[in-house]
Motif scaffolding. Sequence first.
Motif, PDB file in Angstrom:
ATOM      1  N   MET A 111       0.571  -0.923  -0.329  1.00 28.20           N
ATOM      2  CA  MET A 111      -0.173  -0.093  -0.080  1.00 28.20           C
ATOM      3  C   MET A 111       0.450   1.182   0.310  1.00 28.20           C
ATOM      4  O   MET A 111       1.998   1.035   0.470  1.00 28.20           O
ATOM      5  CB  MET A 111      -0.695   0.047   1.577  1.00 28.20           C
ATOM      6  N   ASN A 112       0.489   2.074  -0.815  1.00 25.47           N
ATOM      7  CA  ASN A 112       1.365   3.357  -0.669  1.00 25.47           C
ATOM      8  C   ASN A 112       0.697   4.229  -0.430  1.00 25.47           C
ATOM      9  O   ASN A 112      -0.275   4.768  -0.973  1.00 25.47           O
ATOM     10  CB  ASN A 112       1.519   3.945  -2.297  1.00 25.47           C
ATOM     11  N   MET A 113       1.398   4.355   1.014  1.00 22.99           N
ATOM     12  CA  MET A 113       0.883   5.599   1.777  1.00 22.99           C
ATOM     13  C   MET A 113       1.433   7.318   1.214  1.00 22.99           C
ATOM     14  O   MET A 113       0.113   8.046   1.489  1.00 22.99           O
ATOM     15  CB  MET A 113       1.604   5.591   3.357  1.00 22.99           C
ATOM     16  N   LYS A 114       2.045   7.517   0.524  1.00 22.12           N
ATOM     17  CA  LYS A 114       2.288   8.922  -0.526  1.00 22.12           C
ATOM     18  C   LYS A 114       0.992   8.735  -1.050  1.00 22.12           C
ATOM     19  O   LYS A 114       0.176   9.894  -1.412  1.00 22.12           O
ATOM     20  CB  LYS A 114       3.294   9.068  -0.872  1.00 22.12           C
ATOM     21  N   ILE A 135      -2.178   7.294  -1.504  1.00 23.20           N
ATOM     22  CA  ILE A 135      -3.381   7.422  -0.437  1.00 23.20           C
ATOM     23  C   ILE A 135      -2.906   9.104  -0.126  1.00 23.20           C
ATOM     24  O   ILE A 135      -4.949   9.438  -0.193  1.00 23.20           O
ATOM     25  CB  ILE A 135      -3.338   6.883   0.854  1.00 23.20           C
ATOM     26  N   GLY A 136      -2.594   8.791   0.290  1.00 20.53           N
ATOM     27  CA  GLY A 136      -2.132  10.726   1.368  1.00 20.53           C
ATOM     28  C   GLY A 136      -2.453  11.596   0.697  1.00 20.53           C
ATOM     29  O   GLY A 136      -3.586  12.607   0.283  1.00 20.53           O
ATOM     30  N   ASP A 156       0.827  16.335   3.585  1.00 25.06           N
ATOM     31  CA  ASP A 156       0.567  15.634   3.519  1.00 25.06           C
ATOM     32  C   ASP A 156       0.202  14.545   5.130  1.00 25.06           C
ATOM     33  O   ASP A 156      -1.520  14.129   5.168  1.00 25.06           O
ATOM     34  CB  ASP A 156       1.189  14.272   2.584  1.00 25.06           C
ATOM     35  N   LYS A 157       1.206  14.438   5.542  1.00 24.18           N
ATOM     36  CA  LYS A 157       0.796  13.447   7.470  1.00 24.18           C
ATOM     37  C   LYS A 157      -0.209  14.422   7.697  1.00 24.18           C
ATOM     38  O   LYS A 157      -1.306  13.685   8.142  1.00 24.18           O
ATOM     39  CB  LYS A 157       1.925  13.491   8.023  1.00 24.18           C
ATOM     40  N   ARG A 213      -3.519  13.803   6.472  1.00 22.21           N
ATOM     41  CA  ARG A 213      -4.369  12.290   6.759  1.00 22.21           C
ATOM     42  C   ARG A 213      -5.196  12.291   7.669  1.00 22.21           C
ATOM     43  O   ARG A 213      -6.055  11.933   8.051  1.00 22.21           O
ATOM     44  CB  ARG A 213      -3.616  11.169   6.983  1.00 22.21           C
TER      45      ARG A 213
END
Length: 392
Positions: free
Chosen positions: A1-4, A6-7, A142-143, A146
Amino acid sequence: MNMKLIGSALIVAGTALGAGMLAIPMVLAQFGLLWGTLLMLVIWLGTTYAALLLLEVSIKSGGGLGMNTIARKTLGKGGQVVTNGLLYALLVCLLMAYIIGAGDLVKKMTTGLGLELSMVQSQIIFTLIAGAVVAAGTAVVDKLNRVLFAIMVVVLALTLMSLMPSMSFEHLFEATNNDKVDLIKTSSVLFTSFGFMVVIPSLVTYNGEATHKQLRNMVVVGSVIPLACYLLWLYAVVGNLSPEQLVKFSNVSELIVALGERFTSIQVILSGFTGLALLTSFLGVAMALFDQNADTFKQNRAVTYVLTFILPLAGALWAADQFLSVLGYAGFILVFLAIFVPMAMTIKVRSSERLTFVEQETVAECYQAGGGQLALGLSFMFGCFLLAAQLI
């Protein structure tokens, strides 16, 4: 899963999900949910396709650069000037509106804590702190986004769970206004509610290692989230308040108060949602303007920070009570920037015989929005439709 990724999809969604969401039931309920839903789907489809055109141009012009560089490479110096003018006008108007709205919320929040701040002080404090987050970089935005988006989804879920049990299905099928011209006039409100395209160049840069298919999915998923939220909110509110009640409200505060009279806790919940929606939208729009200034002026972060926020803050202080008027101007500008400019860039890129900004052998591998000439023609008609809705 690519969190970047998704973010990044959540940044797209958060930029679209502004406080205007709360006003959607007030403008659509009178026409009945069938026509309101159909119009919203048309607006969503048109804006998402235009965003995919901008994604295509961002990739083909050498990766996600700022709109300044993309316009210069595709439309030349004249197109660069026009694009920059439209983009700055749009982003400054949006940031002004968000600073005005957020300043009011900060003032109310600090008053509840026993600290009296003026509107000017509230707006300045909000801009300095939120602006510092943006200046820290896309990764920080981004963080934080989220976390804020997760809280916002929980708040929205709590609101919907509070409203769903008492819904009246009779209200869902009521229509007090059958005038389709009046329905078309609401298009500007809905269109502004999907105004997320300004963050695409920044997110393409941020996700430099992502495939073109992943970037396309990022845009599509990011646009579907606000669509789902808008429709659920519309159905929940219309199921609890009749169209006759909703059409009498002149602002969002009256809607929140009316719901609060029936559900004691919902007023606090909706106020929290409004604040989160304003903040996520501010972060997305401010990130786009910050990156645009960095691309245009090539200065360090401190100077870019000042260039990004000095004009929107000054405008917000000057027009402290013009929240809706400023959003209206932004909606008119957005039609040109979000529909016609990406279309012109795409036509230029696709028809150019010598693609000086991308190596010839890589062109076939670059992402291209589907639909061909027919889709471009429909997109042009969509832009004309929005302009007509603004001018009626």
